[in-house]
Design a protein around this motif. Sequence first.
Motif, PDB file in Angstrom:
ATOM      1  N   GLN A  51     -26.195  27.075 -39.713  1.00  0.00           N
ATOM      2  CA  GLN A  51     -27.777  27.090 -39.762  1.00  0.00           C
ATOM      3  C   GLN A  51     -28.190  27.618 -38.478  1.00  0.00           C
ATOM      4  O   GLN A  51     -29.446  27.713 -38.350  1.00  0.00           O
ATOM      5  CB  GLN A  51     -28.078  25.393 -39.968  1.00  0.00           C
ATOM      6  CG  GLN A  51     -27.392  24.495 -39.044  1.00  0.00           C
ATOM      7  CD  GLN A  51     -26.277  24.146 -38.998  1.00  0.00           C
ATOM      8  OE1 GLN A  51     -25.181  24.690 -39.228  1.00  0.00           O
ATOM      9  NE2 GLN A  51     -26.020  22.845 -38.659  1.00  0.00           N
ATOM     10  N   VAL A  52     -27.212  28.039 -37.609  1.00  0.00           N
ATOM     11  CA  VAL A  52     -27.993  28.581 -36.194  1.00  0.00           C
ATOM     12  C   VAL A  52     -27.157  30.081 -36.228  1.00  0.00           C
ATOM     13  O   VAL A  52     -27.176  30.252 -35.079  1.00  0.00           O
ATOM     14  CB  VAL A  52     -27.700  27.496 -35.067  1.00  0.00           C
ATOM     15  CG1 VAL A  52     -28.354  26.506 -35.188  1.00  0.00           C
ATOM     16  CG2 VAL A  52     -26.011  27.188 -34.964  1.00  0.00           C
ATOM     17  N   ARG A  53     -26.955  30.387 -37.258  1.00  0.00           N
ATOM     18  CA  ARG A  53     -26.118  31.716 -37.097  1.00  0.00           C
ATOM     19  C   ARG A  53     -27.388  32.911 -36.558  1.00  0.00           C
ATOM     20  O   ARG A  53     -26.723  33.763 -35.876  1.00  0.00           O
ATOM     21  CB  ARG A  53     -25.825  32.378 -38.493  1.00  0.00           C
ATOM     22  CG  ARG A  53     -27.068  32.425 -39.456  1.00  0.00           C
ATOM     23  CD  ARG A  53     -26.478  33.237 -40.837  1.00  0.00           C
ATOM     24  NE  ARG A  53     -25.270  33.804 -40.927  1.00  0.00           N
ATOM     25  CZ  ARG A  53     -24.385  33.374 -41.561  1.00  0.00           C
ATOM     26  NH1 ARG A  53     -24.721  32.230 -42.652  1.00  0.00           N
ATOM     27  NH2 ARG A  53     -23.189  33.710 -41.902  1.00  0.00           N
ATOM     28  N   TYR A  54     -28.386  32.544 -36.461  1.00  0.00           N
ATOM     29  CA  TYR A  54     -29.537  33.440 -35.869  1.00  0.00           C
ATOM     30  C   TYR A  54     -29.366  33.575 -34.585  1.00  0.00           C
ATOM     31  O   TYR A  54     -29.751  34.397 -33.719  1.00  0.00           O
ATOM     32  CB  TYR A  54     -30.834  33.121 -36.105  1.00  0.00           C
ATOM     33  CG  TYR A  54     -31.318  31.805 -35.658  1.00  0.00           C
ATOM     34  CD1 TYR A  54     -31.766  31.594 -34.397  1.00  0.00           C
ATOM     35  CD2 TYR A  54     -30.996  30.542 -36.461  1.00  0.00           C
ATOM     36  CE1 TYR A  54     -32.356  30.317 -33.915  1.00  0.00           C
ATOM     37  CE2 TYR A  54     -31.294  29.370 -35.907  1.00  0.00           C
ATOM     38  CZ  TYR A  54     -32.031  28.945 -34.577  1.00  0.00           C
ATOM     39  OH  TYR A  54     -32.245  27.934 -34.159  1.00  0.00           O
ATOM     40  N   LEU A  55     -28.552  32.568 -33.776  1.00  0.00           N
ATOM     41  CA  LEU A  55     -28.109  32.701 -32.440  1.00  0.00           C
ATOM     42  C   LEU A  55     -27.235  33.628 -31.904  1.00  0.00           C
ATOM     43  O   LEU A  55     -26.966  33.891 -30.863  1.00  0.00           O
ATOM     44  CB  LEU A  55     -27.950  31.239 -31.730  1.00  0.00           C
ATOM     45  CG  LEU A  55     -29.154  30.240 -31.873  1.00  0.00           C
ATOM     46  CD1 LEU A  55     -28.345  28.847 -31.655  1.00  0.00           C
ATOM     47  CD2 LEU A  55     -30.133  30.444 -31.196  1.00  0.00           C
ATOM     48  N   GLU A  56     -26.334  34.151 -32.798  1.00  0.00           N
ATOM     49  CA  GLU A  56     -25.253  34.740 -32.754  1.00  0.00           C
ATOM     50  C   GLU A  56     -25.440  36.092 -31.859  1.00  0.00           C
ATOM     51  O   GLU A  56     -24.474  36.088 -30.695  1.00  0.00           O
ATOM     52  CB  GLU A  56     -24.347  35.197 -34.001  1.00  0.00           C
ATOM     53  CG  GLU A  56     -23.171  35.858 -33.890  1.00  0.00           C
ATOM     54  CD  GLU A  56     -22.485  36.496 -35.066  1.00  0.00           C
ATOM     55  OE1 GLU A  56     -21.348  36.489 -35.045  1.00  0.00           O
ATOM     56  OE2 GLU A  56     -23.352  36.550 -36.108  1.00  0.00           O
ATOM     57  N   GLY A  57     -26.284  36.938 -31.952  1.00  0.00           N
ATOM     58  CA  GLY A  57     -26.501  38.170 -31.179  1.00  0.00           C
ATOM     59  C   GLY A  57     -26.747  37.935 -29.767  1.00  0.00           C
ATOM     60  O   GLY A  57     -26.240  38.443 -29.052  1.00  0.00           O
ATOM     61  N   GLY A  58     -27.656  36.917 -29.426  1.00  0.00           N
ATOM     62  CA  GLY A  58     -28.078  36.688 -28.305  1.00  0.00           C
ATOM     63  C   GLY A  58     -26.832  36.081 -27.756  1.00  0.00           C
ATOM     64  O   GLY A  58     -26.521  36.307 -26.236  1.00  0.00           O
ATOM     65  N   LYS A 115     -23.756  36.438 -28.139  1.00  0.00           N
ATOM     66  CA  LYS A 115     -22.809  37.464 -27.784  1.00  0.00           C
ATOM     67  C   LYS A 115     -23.030  38.414 -26.664  1.00  0.00           C
ATOM     68  O   LYS A 115     -22.257  38.985 -25.941  1.00  0.00           O
ATOM     69  CB  LYS A 115     -22.484  38.472 -29.289  1.00  0.00           C
ATOM     70  CG  LYS A 115     -21.609  38.043 -30.223  1.00  0.00           C
ATOM     71  CD  LYS A 115     -21.417  38.707 -31.324  1.00  0.00           C
ATOM     72  CE  LYS A 115     -20.449  38.352 -32.205  1.00  0.00           C
ATOM     73  NZ  LYS A 115     -20.111  38.916 -33.416  1.00  0.00           N
ATOM     74  N   LYS A 116     -24.214  38.645 -26.387  1.00  0.00           N
ATOM     75  CA  LYS A 116     -24.526  39.427 -25.233  1.00  0.00           C
ATOM     76  C   LYS A 116     -24.537  38.578 -23.902  1.00  0.00           C
ATOM     77  O   LYS A 116     -24.014  39.238 -22.959  1.00  0.00           O
ATOM     78  CB  LYS A 116     -26.130  39.738 -25.340  1.00  0.00           C
ATOM     79  CG  LYS A 116     -26.423  40.904 -26.384  1.00  0.00           C
ATOM     80  CD  LYS A 116     -27.961  41.480 -26.340  1.00  0.00           C
ATOM     81  CE  LYS A 116     -28.338  42.204 -27.442  1.00  0.00           C
ATOM     82  NZ  LYS A 116     -28.873  41.677 -28.257  1.00  0.00           N
ATOM     83  N   LYS A 117     -24.772  37.269 -24.012  1.00  0.00           N
ATOM     84  CA  LYS A 117     -24.819  36.560 -23.291  1.00  0.00           C
ATOM     85  C   LYS A 117     -23.187  35.884 -22.435  1.00  0.00           C
ATOM     86  O   LYS A 117     -23.321  35.763 -21.254  1.00  0.00           O
ATOM     87  CB  LYS A 117     -25.495  35.320 -23.321  1.00  0.00           C
ATOM     88  CG  LYS A 117     -26.076  34.315 -22.194  1.00  0.00           C
ATOM     89  CD  LYS A 117     -26.586  32.971 -22.754  1.00  0.00           C
ATOM     90  CE  LYS A 117     -28.186  33.254 -22.317  1.00  0.00           C
ATOM     91  NZ  LYS A 117     -28.786  31.781 -22.715  1.00  0.00           N
ATOM     92  N   TYR A 118     -22.356  35.709 -23.338  1.00  0.00           N
ATOM     93  CA  TYR A 118     -21.182  35.323 -23.075  1.00  0.00           C
ATOM     94  C   TYR A 118     -19.899  36.277 -23.138  1.00  0.00           C
ATOM     95  O   TYR A 118     -19.881  36.942 -24.087  1.00  0.00           O
ATOM     96  CB  TYR A 118     -20.755  33.938 -23.749  1.00  0.00           C
ATOM     97  CG  TYR A 118     -21.880  32.972 -23.808  1.00  0.00           C
ATOM     98  CD1 TYR A 118     -22.119  32.368 -22.483  1.00  0.00           C
ATOM     99  CD2 TYR A 118     -22.664  32.474 -24.742  1.00  0.00           C
ATOM    100  CE1 TYR A 118     -23.299  31.649 -22.382  1.00  0.00           C
ATOM    101  CE2 TYR A 118     -23.494  31.511 -24.734  1.00  0.00           C
ATOM    102  CZ  TYR A 118     -23.939  30.919 -23.468  1.00  0.00           C
ATOM    103  OH  TYR A 118     -24.898  30.000 -23.325  1.00  0.00           O
ATOM    104  N   PRO A 119     -18.861  36.219 -22.449  1.00  0.00           N
ATOM    105  CA  PRO A 119     -17.861  37.026 -22.396  1.00  0.00           C
ATOM    106  C   PRO A 119     -16.751  36.871 -23.181  1.00  0.00           C
ATOM    107  O   PRO A 119     -15.573  37.265 -23.099  1.00  0.00           O
ATOM    108  CB  PRO A 119     -17.411  37.031 -20.734  1.00  0.00           C
ATOM    109  CG  PRO A 119     -17.670  35.697 -20.416  1.00  0.00           C
ATOM    110  CD  PRO A 119     -18.786  35.179 -21.135  1.00  0.00           C
ATOM    111  N   PHE A 120     -16.802  35.753 -24.216  1.00  0.00           N
ATOM    112  CA  PHE A 120     -15.970  35.272 -24.803  1.00  0.00           C
ATOM    113  C   PHE A 120     -16.284  35.411 -26.226  1.00  0.00           C
ATOM    114  O   PHE A 120     -17.403  35.577 -26.615  1.00  0.00           O
ATOM    115  CB  PHE A 120     -15.294  33.692 -24.802  1.00  0.00           C
ATOM    116  CG  PHE A 120     -16.493  32.831 -24.414  1.00  0.00           C
ATOM    117  CD1 PHE A 120     -17.333  32.328 -25.393  1.00  0.00           C
ATOM    118  CD2 PHE A 120     -16.968  32.577 -23.108  1.00  0.00           C
ATOM    119  CE1 PHE A 120     -18.472  31.221 -25.249  1.00  0.00           C
ATOM    120  CE2 PHE A 120     -18.024  31.652 -22.732  1.00  0.00           C
ATOM    121  CZ  PHE A 120     -18.723  31.168 -23.967  1.00  0.00           C
ATOM    122  N   PRO A 121     -15.279  35.166 -27.481  1.00  0.00           N
ATOM    123  CA  PRO A 121     -15.765  35.370 -28.853  1.00  0.00           C
ATOM    124  C   PRO A 121     -16.918  34.332 -29.291  1.00  0.00           C
ATOM    125  O   PRO A 121     -16.823  33.144 -28.800  1.00  0.00           O
ATOM    126  CB  PRO A 121     -14.415  34.995 -29.382  1.00  0.00           C
ATOM    127  CG  PRO A 121     -13.274  35.235 -28.624  1.00  0.00           C
ATOM    128  CD  PRO A 121     -13.722  34.923 -27.235  1.00  0.00           C
TER     129      PRO A 121
END
Length: 104
Positions: free
Chosen positions: A61-68, A70-76
């Motif tokens: 339900q919060v998949r829309y946050l994935e892109g941001g 991924k840019k912000k954090y150095p882990f998977p």
Amino acid sequence: MTKKTIMLVCAAGMSTSLLVQKMKNAAQKENLDVNIFATAASETDKKVTSENPDILMLGPQVRYLEGGFKKKYPFPVVVIDMRAYGTMDGEKVLTTALNLIDNK
């Protein structure tokens, strides 16, 4: 093996709580030393700072946050498989998380 930290994120941190419990049960059965917890999307930055997760798993339900994220954090950063989430398959989600951490 060093202890791995798996962070689950959903809208309010509630729906993933049951999944966290199922994942902990699966980890216990396998004798794995993991720290698994859930948090609300709004608390993500604070929890990343305090818990230093090895992976961040998003509820569908919060998949829309994935892109941001991924840019912000150095882990998977991954979205939890819809079927595994829907059936609360803690074992499958745990296996996915550990494989991604080990292969990053």
